[in-house]
Design an enzyme around this catalytic site. Structure first.
Site, mmCIF file in Angstrom:
data_model
loop_
_atom_site.group_PDB
_atom_site.id
_atom_site.type_symbol
_atom_site.label_atom_id
_atom_site.label_comp_id
_atom_site.label_asym_id
_atom_site.label_seq_id
_atom_site.Cartn_x
_atom_site.Cartn_y
_atom_site.Cartn_z
ATOM 1 N N SER A 53 0.866 -1.181 0.000
ATOM 2 C CA SER A 53 0.000 0.000 0.000
ATOM 3 C C SER A 53 0.900 1.228 0.000
ATOM 4 O O SER A 53 1.881 1.283 0.753
ATOM 5 C CB SER A 53 -0.905 0.008 1.238
ATOM 6 O OG SER A 53 -1.746 1.144 1.229
ATOM 7 N N GLU A 54 0.583 2.195 -0.868
ATOM 8 C CA GLU A 54 1.524 3.293 -1.067
ATOM 9 C C GLU A 54 1.743 4.173 0.160
ATOM 10 O O GLU A 54 2.675 4.977 0.195
ATOM 11 C CB GLU A 54 1.122 4.161 -2.275
ATOM 12 C CG GLU A 54 -0.232 4.805 -2.199
ATOM 13 C CD GLU A 54 -1.293 4.007 -2.942
ATOM 14 O OE1 GLU A 54 -2.192 4.629 -3.522
ATOM 15 O OE2 GLU A 54 -1.230 2.757 -2.918
ATOM 16 N N ASN A 55 0.903 4.040 1.193
ATOM 17 C CA ASN A 55 1.151 4.808 2.411
ATOM 18 C C ASN A 55 2.251 4.197 3.266
ATOM 19 O O ASN A 55 2.616 4.760 4.299
ATOM 20 C CB ASN A 55 -0.137 4.961 3.234
ATOM 21 C CG ASN A 55 -0.703 3.627 3.690
ATOM 22 O OD1 ASN A 55 -0.706 2.665 2.929
ATOM 23 N ND2 ASN A 55 -1.194 3.569 4.914
ATOM 24 N N SER B 172 8.396 3.930 -0.198
ATOM 25 C CA SER B 172 7.233 3.315 -0.818
ATOM 26 C C SER B 172 7.109 3.738 -2.278
ATOM 27 O O SER B 172 6.893 2.904 -3.173
ATOM 28 C CB SER B 172 5.965 3.697 -0.046
ATOM 29 O OG SER B 172 4.822 3.069 -0.599
#
Length: 221
Positions: free
Chosen positions: A45-47, A87
């Protein structure tokens, strides 16, 4: 079976063991429910989560574990949390084997529009543009129509996310592959006729002689 589950289960068949896969917010996050842990797929997840698991049971949520949309998730053994720079380094550096993203529209050129609707508040574009550009495979997971209107159109009327052609479109009615020649209908959902798919699609579809029915090989875990 609900429309979202049809899409999620069919997308799960496209994911290969031992790969790094990004799941976009919304419908795509549910794909993880239909992938067995023994396949060794790491969801990103990009977070800043690498090794994201499915949504936890009610009452077991951890406020420090959330996906990019703020929804509660779990972390699988061996997972890691990283900062935003790392990320997005994974994404922009071409290290993602695949990304699964929701869509507002996809056109005959295979271009995706999924980040904004003009006139509505946009909290931010998120990582969609980076993901469509950087991932090796881009799978669009969306319902075939919205309020009766086709989402697969001749030309996107909404701002496109990237000029890159997506790899595959999976809807509750069909599996469609964008190619150099156009959009090719590869599969139909159980009980859905080719005629119904054509009637719900504004874009031109190339229809081979034999259209297979979707198969769901993985079960929820």
């Amino acid at each position: 079976m609900y429309a979202e589950e049809i899409i999620q289960q069919r997308v799960a068949r496209e994911l290969h063991p031992g790969t790094l896969v990004n799941l976009g917010i919304g419908l795509p996050t549910g794909v993880s429910r239909f992938v067995s842990p023994e396949w060794g797929i790491l969801f990103q997840s990009e977070n800043g989560i690498v090794g994201m698991g499915a949504r936890p049971p009610e009452g077991m949520e951890d406020e420090d574990l959330a996906d990019a949309g703020g929804g509660f998730v779990t972390a699988v053994p061996g997972s890691a949390t990283v900062d935003s720079a790392f990320s997005f380094g994974l994404i922009r550096g071409g290290h993602l084997d695949a990304t699964v993203l929701g869509g507002l529209e996809v056109d005959e050129a295979g271009r995706l529009a999924n980040w904004m609707v003009p006139g509505r508040m946009v909290p931010g574009m998120g990582g969609a543009m980076d993901l469509v550009t950087g991932a090796r495979r881009v799978i669009v997971a969306m319902q075939h129509t919205a309020k009766g209107r086709p989402k697969i159109v001749p030309v996107c009327t909404l701002p496109i996310t990237s000029t890159r052609r997506v790899t595959m479109i999976v809807t509750d009615m069909a599996v469609i592959e964008p190619t150099d020649d156009g959009l090719v209908l590869r599969e139909r959902a159980p009980g859905v006729s080719v005629e119904a798919i054509l009637g719900a699609t504004a874009a031109r579809l190339i229809v081979p002689t034999d259209i297979a029915e979707m198969q769901f090989l993985r079960i929820a875990v």
